[in-house]
Scaffold this active site. Structure first.
Site, mmCIF file in Angstrom:
data_model
loop_
_atom_site.group_PDB
_atom_site.id
_atom_site.type_symbol
_atom_site.label_atom_id
_atom_site.label_comp_id
_atom_site.label_asym_id
_atom_site.label_seq_id
_atom_site.Cartn_x
_atom_site.Cartn_y
_atom_site.Cartn_z
ATOM 1 N N GLY A 1 0.834 -1.198 0.000
ATOM 2 C CA GLY A 1 0.000 0.000 0.000
ATOM 3 C C GLY A 1 0.861 1.237 0.000
ATOM 4 O O GLY A 1 2.055 1.184 -0.283
ATOM 5 N N ASP B 1 11.230 -10.051 5.583
ATOM 6 C CA ASP B 1 11.533 -9.026 4.576
ATOM 7 C C ASP B 1 12.371 -7.918 5.218
ATOM 8 O O ASP B 1 12.099 -6.731 5.024
ATOM 9 C CB ASP B 1 10.234 -8.469 3.983
ATOM 10 C CG ASP B 1 10.485 -7.626 2.731
ATOM 11 O OD1 ASP B 1 11.593 -7.722 2.156
ATOM 12 O OD2 ASP B 1 9.590 -6.862 2.336
HETATM 13 N N1 LIG Z 1 5.808 4.467 10.613
HETATM 14 C C1 LIG Z 1 6.488 4.981 9.583
HETATM 15 N N2 LIG Z 1 7.189 6.110 9.745
HETATM 16 C C2 LIG Z 1 7.863 6.648 8.717
HETATM 17 N N3 LIG Z 1 7.900 6.126 7.481
HETATM 18 C C3 LIG Z 1 7.216 4.992 7.241
HETATM 19 C C4 LIG Z 1 6.491 4.355 8.289
HETATM 20 N N4 LIG Z 1 5.925 3.242 7.771
HETATM 21 C C5 LIG Z 1 6.280 3.200 6.474
HETATM 22 N N5 LIG Z 1 7.069 4.233 6.147
HETATM 23 C C6 LIG Z 1 7.645 4.520 4.818
HETATM 24 O O1 LIG Z 1 6.800 3.963 3.830
HETATM 25 C C7 LIG Z 1 7.511 2.989 3.064
HETATM 26 C C8 LIG Z 1 6.568 1.880 2.676
HETATM 27 O O2 LIG Z 1 6.064 1.261 3.849
HETATM 28 P P1 LIG Z 1 5.849 -0.309 3.933
HETATM 29 O O3 LIG Z 1 7.155 -0.996 3.747
HETATM 30 O O4 LIG Z 1 5.079 -0.636 5.154
HETATM 31 O O5 LIG Z 1 4.931 -0.523 2.648
HETATM 32 P P2 LIG Z 1 4.854 -1.743 1.677
HETATM 33 O O6 LIG Z 1 3.813 -1.362 0.713
HETATM 34 O O7 LIG Z 1 4.600 -2.979 2.454
HETATM 35 O O8 LIG Z 1 6.307 -1.760 1.026
HETATM 36 P P3 LIG Z 1 7.161 -2.987 0.440
HETATM 37 O O9 LIG Z 1 6.802 -3.154 -0.991
HETATM 38 O O10 LIG Z 1 8.593 -2.546 0.620
HETATM 39 O O11 LIG Z 1 6.869 -4.180 1.242
HETATM 40 C C9 LIG Z 1 8.666 2.565 3.930
HETATM 41 O O12 LIG Z 1 9.757 2.102 3.180
HETATM 42 C C10 LIG Z 1 8.988 3.854 4.652
HETATM 43 O O13 LIG Z 1 9.733 4.661 3.797
#
Ligand SMILES: Nc1ncnc2c1ncn2[C@@H]1O[C@H](COP(=O)(O)OP(=O)(O)OP(=O)(O)O)[C@@H](O)[C@H]1O
Length: 742
Positions: A397, A508
């Site tokens: 997301g 991950d």
């Molecule tokens: N609590 C937080 N505080 C600051 N930045 C955040 C936080 N949570 C997420 N982010 C930022 O948002 C990005 C994406 O978050 P997250 O990894 O949870 O998403 P994802 O869609 O699961 O990504 P991925 O494809 O890497 O698994 C992180 O790499 C970070 O830069």
């Protein structure tokens, strides 16, 4: 060269001044003040320049992160090439990945049979203040049919049948070769009593949760076993069971399907499948996403081994109903947090949720599904204001910044992506449920805190504490001192130790999934790929399956075996994170022999077969005692049959073998990192052992001390933490900047 790279180069020029020296190992150096030190950086695989599969070249071309690192360190490359002379001279004979057995069908059985119980790797005393559910499970040999994975008896044959073992002498075509269709679920012969749900059990569970909620003032006090993720998954299941088995709550929606779960049945482990959403461009087949500035995106599969109730009504509305059942049963979703207060959104909506669904007013107006604090009656949109700033986006997301109106506090909000057309509803719900369960269960200073989960306008939003920086961005700034790197590394390890103690593996771990706040406290985020490997009161290892994670951080067994112990995978990834922080580049692009850097790393070990290296099992404990030394990849003896190898060990040659990576790291950490990147997962050091390592213990890490009432940050004395401009503190900011400069 990307504009971002140019920018970083310029920055680096300004900051570094004099060029760092060539092939000498990195050594921390004290500065004048004596309190900070700088780290010189050496290229690991400079000798690969121009070779196919060379990390340096391929990352230069394809991965922005590393290209900048490589460019920033190009001076070393030249020096090193000169100093090491001809590259071909040092090249070892090609390493094969032959099966140790000539016949694939026998290989399957023999590997299983010949893999002794991984003995002592996770033993030892654990004077930790978190309960260890997992420490008694030894690391398992992938696909072995041993006691550690006894629940999977009978599955090993099918696990291996489509693996590279069939392709004797060939490279592991891991993506295509591992046919997830043949992965069998753990076989359940009898229902364990802990899964049998009786009315009494349920009532006890409810009471326990209420008691836990009452104790929420001490969120970081000792974590009970019932607080484990698995227990919480069980709670959710209980909640669902309660509703389905004992009838619906008065006044609640009764239109949901009747339960298929009865007291004596357990949810069937969901068969591992590669989620279609990650199949395409995110396959680790060597292709990198040019468009993505960060580390290669995660290859999330749904955590295959989580005993999450199989949803028979898998729409968002049903997911919501599923969550609500838990709440309506009066159960807090977290052991250390109160149930949503009577005046809270759940309760207020619960009274009029005769129609729960995305289209109903009550369900689209900011329902709080979970809250770690006393909830307001106001809907989400009235409590938080969007700032418009994006922090990052990935497979799970997008994450944005919001401001809480009543106190102006800033939070990060992850909006779970909507279901892809190609994705089954079940897979989608499973993924969201998994992140939800984990987010609401874990409580630790090095794990991101989920403040609340809200259902708003057909979106599921996870409100999290906000951390000012991505570790990725901080590393990119090239300003980290060695002490700072060590501090971050130790905090990551502490977070991993907590996860493992809860029976959960992250799967991950990467720089992008570590965020850091202004106080220098590192937090692990993104539990979309996490997997349960141990259930409470069980010593049975639940193996993981599927290629999950991000290429450069993947442990080799993930690419080779269909089933594996996820704990050593986390350990490997943590070591790669450390290497990246020190080297400012990935040691290799992917842990496959087709990657020349990885191949050279696997070479020089008196062994011609990767399979022999990866399936190695620990020496009997007496070996350690007799020698009084800790085995390292260099010292671990190889079978006599391998003595006359085409890849003889040559500790002097820093271009092959484990020293290829290790020689570029500070000397004090070489031994530990070597054990963390042991090719054999069964021999790899466990997280508990890591924490006992003298170097780790000597690291002065920032930490949070919680006396049960207040949490206080105790900063490390030897370092300060790098702070970068907010415009480039997060992956989204870096991406934006890059686009602007194009
Ligand atoms: N609590 C937080 N505080 C600051 N930045 C955040 C936080 N949570 C997420 N982010 C930022 O948002 C990005 C994406 O978050 P997250 O990894 O949870 O998403 P994802 O869609 O699961 O990504 P991925 O494809 O890497 O698994 C992180 O790499 C970070 O830069």
């Amino acid at each position: 060269m990307s504009s971002l790279t140019k920018l970083l180069q310029e920055k680096r020029k300004n900051e570094v001044g004099a060029a760092v020296s060539g092939a000498a190992p990195v050594r921390p150096q004290m500065d004048n003040s004596g309190s900070h030190s700088t780290t010189t950086v050496t290229m690991v695989d400079s000798s690969d320049e121009g070779e196919p599969g060379s990390v340096g070249r391929s990352l230069e071309a394809q991965v922005n992160f590393s290209s900048s690192f490589i460019n920033a360190n190009s001076a070393h490359t030249a020096t090193m090439q000169e100093s090491t002379g001809s590259l071909t001279r040092d090249k070892p004979a090609p390493l094969s990945i032959e099966s140790p057995h000539t016949d694939a069908s026998t290989a399957t059985t023999t590997i299983g049979q010949s893999s002794p119980q991984a003995a002592s790797s996770s033993g030892g005393g654990h004077n930790r203040n978190v309960p260890s559910l997992s420490c008694s499970i030894p690391y398992s040999v992938p696909n072995s049919n041993n006691g550690a994975s006894s629940s999977n008896t009978g599955s090993a044959a099918s696990s291996v049948s489509s693996s590279w073992l069939e392709h004797s002498g060939l490279m592991p075509h891991n993506v295509s070769a591992i046919d997830s269709n043949v992965i069998s679920s753990p076989k359940v012969d009898a229902v364990e009593p802990r899964f049998v749900i009786t009315k009494q059990k349920f009532q006890k569970s409810s009471m326990d949760n209420a008691a836990n909620a009452a104790q929420h003032a001490a969120p970081n006090s000792s974590i009970s076993r019932s607080g484990s993720i698995s227990s919480q998954l069980g709670n959710l299941f209980f909640a669902k069971q309660q509703k389905d088995t004992y009838g619906s709550t008065p006044g609640k929606d009764v239109t949901g399907p009747s339960s298929s779960y009865h007291g004596s049945s357990i949810p069937k482990p969901v068969r591992a499948r590669r989620s279609s959403l990650y199949n395409g461009s995110r396959q680790p087949s060597g292709s990198y996403q040019d468009s993505f500035i960060g580390s290669p995106s995660s290859l999330h599969e749904n955590p295959p081994n989580q005993f999450i109730p199989r949803s028979r009504h898998s729409s968002i509305a049903d997911l919501k109903r599923f969550f609500k059942k838990g709440q309506s049963a009066g159960m807090s979703m977290s052991p250390n947090t109160p149930p949503v207060s009577a005046g809270g959104n759940i309760s207020s909506h619960a009274s009029n949720t005769s129609s729960i669904g995305p289209s109903s007013h009550s369900s689209t107006n900011g329902d709080t599904i979970y809250s770690s604090a006393h909830s307001s009656t106001l809907p989400y949109s009235k409590r938080y204001a969007k700032t418009g700033e994006s922090l990052g986006a990935g497979a799970g997301g997008s994450v944005k910044l919001v401001r809480r109106l009543h106190d102006n506090k800033v939070f990060a909000v992850k909006e779970f992506r909507t279901k892809f057309e190609s994705e089954s509803k079940r897979d989608y719900v499973k993924k969201i449920t998994s992140e939800y369960c984990i987010g609401t269960t874990l409580r630790h200073p090095n794990i991101i805190e989920t403040v609340e989960i809200v259902y708003d306008n057909n979106r599921i939003l996870q409100v999290m504490e906000y951390c000012d920086y991505d570790l990725f961005a901080i590393v990119m700034s090239n300003k980290m001192s060695y002490e700072e790197i060590s501090c971050c590394f130790k905090q990551i390890l502490i977070g991993v130790q907590y996860l493992h103690s809860m029976g959960l593996a992250h799967r991950d771990l990467k720089l992008d999934n570590c965020v850091i706040n202004r106080d220098g406290i590192v937090k692990l985020i993104d539990f979309g790929a996490a997997a349960v490997f141990s259930y409470p009161f069980s010593k049975t290892l639940v193996e993981s399956s599927g290629i999950v994670g991000s290429d450069p951080y993947l442990a080799p067994e993930v690419c080779i075996f269909t089933k594996y112990d996820p704990r050593p995978v986390d350990v490997w990834s943590a070591a790669i994170i450390f290497a990246c922080m020190i080297l400012k580049k990935f040691p290799w692009k992917i842990p496959k022999l087709k990657d020349n850097s990885f191949k050279l790393f696997c070479s020089g070990r008196n062994c011609d077969s990767l399979s022999a290296l990866v399936t190695r099992t620990p020496e009997p404990p007496s070996y350690d005692k007799a020698t009084g030394s800790t085995p390292t990849p260099e010292t671990t003896p190889v079978p006599a049959a391998q003595a006359s190898s085409n890849n003889p060990a040559d500790p002097e040659n820093t271009n092959i073998g484990p020293q290829r990576l290790l020689h570029s790291l500070p000397e004090e950490c070489q031994s530990l990192i070597g054990r963390m990147v042991d090719l054999a997962p069964a021999c790899r050091i466990s997280i508990d052992q890591i924490m006992e390592d003298p170097w780790i213990q000597s690291i002065d890490a920032c930490c949070v001390v919680d006396d049960g009432v207040t949490a206080k940050v105790v900063p490390g004395k030897t370092h300060t933490h790098t702070q970068v401009d907010q415009s480039e503190a997060h992956i989204a900011g870096l991406e934006k900047k890059k686009k602007k400069q194009k």
